[in-house]
Design an enzyme around this catalytic site. Structure first.
Site, PDB file in Angstrom:
ATOM      1  N   ALA A   1     -93.055  -0.705 -33.367  1.00  0.00           N
ATOM      2  CA  ALA A   1     -92.786  -2.144 -33.022  1.00  0.00           C
ATOM      3  C   ALA A   1     -91.931  -2.267 -31.939  1.00  0.00           C
ATOM      4  O   ALA A   1     -91.177  -1.080 -31.709  1.00  0.00           O
ATOM      5  CB  ALA A   1     -92.344  -2.777 -34.358  1.00  0.00           C
TER       6      ALA A   1
ATOM      7  N   GLY B   1     -94.178   1.789 -36.277  1.00  0.00           N
ATOM      8  CA  GLY B   1     -95.644   1.018 -36.351  1.00  0.00           C
ATOM      9  C   GLY B   1     -96.628   1.895 -35.939  1.00  0.00           C
ATOM     10  O   GLY B   1     -97.759   1.413 -36.268  1.00  0.00           O
TER      11      GLY B   1
ATOM     12  N   GLU C   1     -97.849   3.714 -38.623  1.00  0.00           N
ATOM     13  CA  GLU C   1     -98.156   2.843 -39.804  1.00  0.00           C
ATOM     14  C   GLU C   1     -99.815   2.316 -39.402  1.00  0.00           C
ATOM     15  O   GLU C   1    -100.505   2.255 -40.331  1.00  0.00           O
ATOM     16  CB  GLU C   1     -97.184   1.639 -40.087  1.00  0.00           C
TER      17      GLU C   1
ATOM     18  N   GLU D   1     -87.305   4.462 -38.617  1.00  0.00           N
ATOM     19  CA  GLU D   1     -86.679   3.260 -38.698  1.00  0.00           C
ATOM     20  C   GLU D   1     -85.342   3.132 -39.139  1.00  0.00           C
ATOM     21  O   GLU D   1     -84.322   2.412 -38.807  1.00  0.00           O
ATOM     22  CB  GLU D   1     -87.633   2.335 -39.629  1.00  0.00           C
TER      23      GLU D   1
HETATM   24  N1  CAA Z   1     -90.197  -0.554 -28.261  1.00  0.00           N
HETATM   25  C1  CAA Z   1     -90.072  -1.083 -27.290  1.00  0.00           C
HETATM   26  N2  CAA Z   1     -90.175  -0.324 -25.922  1.00  0.00           N
HETATM   27  C2  CAA Z   1     -90.274   0.987 -26.151  1.00  0.00           C
HETATM   28  C3  CAA Z   1     -90.379   1.589 -27.684  1.00  0.00           C
HETATM   29  C4  CAA Z   1     -90.583   0.592 -28.666  1.00  0.00           C
HETATM   30  N3  CAA Z   1     -90.732   1.051 -29.896  1.00  0.00           N
HETATM   31  N4  CAA Z   1     -90.764   2.794 -27.419  1.00  0.00           N
HETATM   32  C5  CAA Z   1     -90.771   2.974 -25.937  1.00  0.00           C
HETATM   33  N5  CAA Z   1     -90.442   1.968 -25.255  1.00  0.00           N
HETATM   34  C6  CAA Z   1     -90.386   1.838 -23.745  1.00  0.00           C
HETATM   35  C7  CAA Z   1     -89.057   2.492 -23.443  1.00  0.00           C
HETATM   36  O1  CAA Z   1     -87.830   1.477 -23.557  1.00  0.00           O
HETATM   37  C8  CAA Z   1     -89.216   2.711 -21.792  1.00  0.00           C
HETATM   38  O2  CAA Z   1     -89.266   1.408 -21.180  1.00  0.00           O
HETATM   39  P1  CAA Z   1     -88.573   1.257 -19.934  1.00  0.00           P
HETATM   40  O3  CAA Z   1     -89.545   2.314 -19.006  1.00  0.00           O
HETATM   41  O4  CAA Z   1     -88.656  -0.131 -19.351  1.00  0.00           O
HETATM   42  O5  CAA Z   1     -87.183   1.881 -19.907  1.00  0.00           O
HETATM   43  C9  CAA Z   1     -90.651   3.007 -22.082  1.00  0.00           C
HETATM   44  O6  CAA Z   1     -91.411   2.748 -23.195  1.00  0.00           O
HETATM   45  C10 CAA Z   1     -90.954   4.655 -21.882  1.00  0.00           C
HETATM   46  O7  CAA Z   1     -89.928   5.133 -22.722  1.00  0.00           O
HETATM   47  P2  CAA Z   1     -88.851   6.265 -22.754  1.00  0.00           P
HETATM   48  O8  CAA Z   1     -88.523   6.179 -21.418  1.00  0.00           O
HETATM   49  O9  CAA Z   1     -88.214   6.126 -23.960  1.00  0.00           O
HETATM   50  O10 CAA Z   1     -89.820   7.423 -22.839  1.00  0.00           O
HETATM   51  P3  CAA Z   1     -89.594   9.155 -23.361  1.00  0.00           P
HETATM   52  O11 CAA Z   1     -90.833   9.800 -23.082  1.00  0.00           O
HETATM   53  O12 CAA Z   1     -88.206   9.498 -22.890  1.00  0.00           O
HETATM   54  O13 CAA Z   1     -89.400   8.871 -25.032  1.00  0.00           O
HETATM   55  C11 CAA Z   1     -90.131   8.210 -27.204  1.00  0.00           C
HETATM   56  C12 CAA Z   1     -90.616   8.625 -25.651  1.00  0.00           C
HETATM   57  C13 CAA Z   1     -89.762   9.415 -27.893  1.00  0.00           C
HETATM   58  C14 CAA Z   1     -91.418   7.681 -27.922  1.00  0.00           C
HETATM   59  C15 CAA Z   1     -89.128   6.829 -27.277  1.00  0.00           C
HETATM   60  O14 CAA Z   1     -89.503   6.039 -26.256  1.00  0.00           O
HETATM   61  C16 CAA Z   1     -88.745   6.558 -28.386  1.00  0.00           C
HETATM   62  O15 CAA Z   1     -87.917   6.969 -29.223  1.00  0.00           O
HETATM   63  N6  CAA Z   1     -89.305   5.384 -28.672  1.00  0.00           N
HETATM   64  C17 CAA Z   1     -89.060   4.456 -29.922  1.00  0.00           C
HETATM   65  C18 CAA Z   1     -89.728   5.104 -31.184  1.00  0.00           C
HETATM   66  C19 CAA Z   1     -89.233   4.217 -32.225  1.00  0.00           C
HETATM   67  O16 CAA Z   1     -88.232   4.290 -32.508  1.00  0.00           O
HETATM   68  N7  CAA Z   1     -90.384   3.586 -32.909  1.00  0.00           N
HETATM   69  C20 CAA Z   1     -90.034   2.842 -34.090  1.00  0.00           C
HETATM   70  C21 CAA Z   1     -89.850   1.509 -33.738  1.00  0.00           C
HETATM   71  S1  CAA Z   1     -89.312   0.691 -35.226  1.00  0.00           S
HETATM   72  C22 CAA Z   1     -90.686   0.029 -36.191  1.00  0.00           C
HETATM   73  O17 CAA Z   1     -91.871   0.429 -35.812  1.00  0.00           O
HETATM   74  C23 CAA Z   1     -90.466  -0.676 -37.221  1.00  0.00           C
HETATM   75  C24 CAA Z   1     -91.683  -1.279 -38.347  1.00  0.00           C
HETATM   76  O18 CAA Z   1     -92.005  -0.287 -38.931  1.00  0.00           O
HETATM   77  C25 CAA Z   1     -92.358  -2.141 -37.970  1.00  0.00           C
END
Ligand code: CAA
Length: 261
Positions: free
Chosen positions: A63, A108, A111, A131
């Site tokens: 998400a 998500g 999920e 999360e």
């Molecule tokens: N939300 C918003 N933006 C996201 C995102 C997310 N979940 N995941 C990645 N992005 C964005 C980054 O902010 C980045 O944007 P910018 O270029 O504008 O900075 C772009 O995607 C590329 O990401 P990274 O530069 O971080 O890429 P990476 O290769 O270095 O890392 C990754 C990849 C390990 C997937 C890392 O992006 C990451 O950890 N993302 C978050 C993953 C996460 O925590 N997901 C769970 C979210 S909570 C949830 O889902 C709640 C629920 O159950 C409903």
């Protein structure tokens, strides 16, 4: 649609979550487009759906953290409901849904894959429920579906530790059915979808209903549900044709496609 691509290829269709810049993270706009796309599927002609992500790197990275960061308690609950409603719609879609997980499937993303009937992935796929590291619980069904799929012990370990797992471990714990190279993944998903679509559509749908609804019942109720759905097949043209074809000893005869009636 800006964030969801949809292509029908004969008897199956491919839905691609298309927000590559943010690794296909799910914000409200993506969820709304997903909802509309699912509503628009022509269930008369589409017999199997594939869900995948745009690009080479990510299926869905979760998400949208930016959108969630400022939510109040009530807004958080509403956002959870928004995701849950769409994922439940996917889970209860009458036709089978295959998740072709082509990279990150986090939060998500893991999920949404779990609301599909079948998961296959590429060798660069990464699954996880990160999360608790962000100060929240999994909110789009993760606490419920992961435990049902891989058992409570493994689900609790993944969720409490927030540790990501790679494709080979996802295969070992039964979260995915098969791992392919990145190039092979979509063709494999399409081959599976086409194979499913060749079978009698009403029978396939009845199998999905029997399995999904039966899992929430005790065995005595569940086998009655199975009997009803089994019986209902005998009112279909597909059953009459499928059995007559088997019983016909003329080996020259070519099997016609099932008609979905
Ligand atoms: N939300 C918003 N933006 C996201 C995102 C997310 N979940 N995941 C990645 N992005 C964005 C980054 O902010 C980045 O944007 P910018 O270029 O504008 O900075 C772009 O995607 C590329 O990401 P990274 O530069 O971080 O890429 P990476 O290769 O270095 O890392 C990754 C990849 C390990 C997937 C890392 O992006 C990451 O950890 N993302 C978050 C993953 C996460 O925590 N997901 C769970 C979210 S909570 C949830 O889902 C709640 C629920 O159950 C409903």
């Amino acid at each position: 649609m800006e964030f969801v691509l949809y292509e029908q290829k004969g008897t199956y269709a491919i839905l691609t979550i298309n927000r590559e810049k943010a690794l296909n993270a799910l914000n409200s706009a993506v969820l709304e487009e997903l909802d509309k796309t699912i509503d628009g599927i022509d269930l008369q002609t589409v017999r199997c759906l594939i869900v995948t992500g745009a690009g080479q790197k990510s299926f869905v990275a979760g998400a949208d953290i930016g959108e969630m960061s400022g939510l109040t308690k009530a807004q958080g609950e509403a956002f959870g409901k928004k995701g849950n409603d769409v994922f439940r719609k996917l889970e209860t879609l009458p036709i089978p849904v295959i998740a072709a997980v082509n990279g990150f499937a986090l939060g998500g993303g893991c999920e949404i894959s779990m609301s599909c009937d079948i998961r296959i992935c590429s060798d660069n796929a990464v699954f996880g429920q990160p999360e608790v590291g962000l100060g929240i619980t999994p909110g789009f069904g993760g606490t419920q579906r992961l435990a049902r799929l891989v058992g409570a012990g493994m689900a609790k370990q993944m969720i409490y530790t927030a540790r990501n797992i790679k494709a080979d471990e996802a295969l070992r714990i039964g979260l995915v059915n098969a791992v392919y190279t990145q190039e092979e993944l979509l063709p494999a998903a399409e081959k599976m979808a086409a194979g499913i679509a060749k079978n009698a559509p009403i029978a396939v749908r009845n199998c999905k209903k029997a399995i999904n609804e039966g899992l929430d019942m005790d065995m005595d109720e569940a086998i009655v549900l199975e009997e009803k759905l089994f019986g209902a097949c005998f009112e279909t043209e597909d059953q009459r044709y499928g059995m007559a074809f088997f019983l016909d000893k003329n080996k020259e005869k070519v099997k016609e496609p099932f008609k979905n009636c």
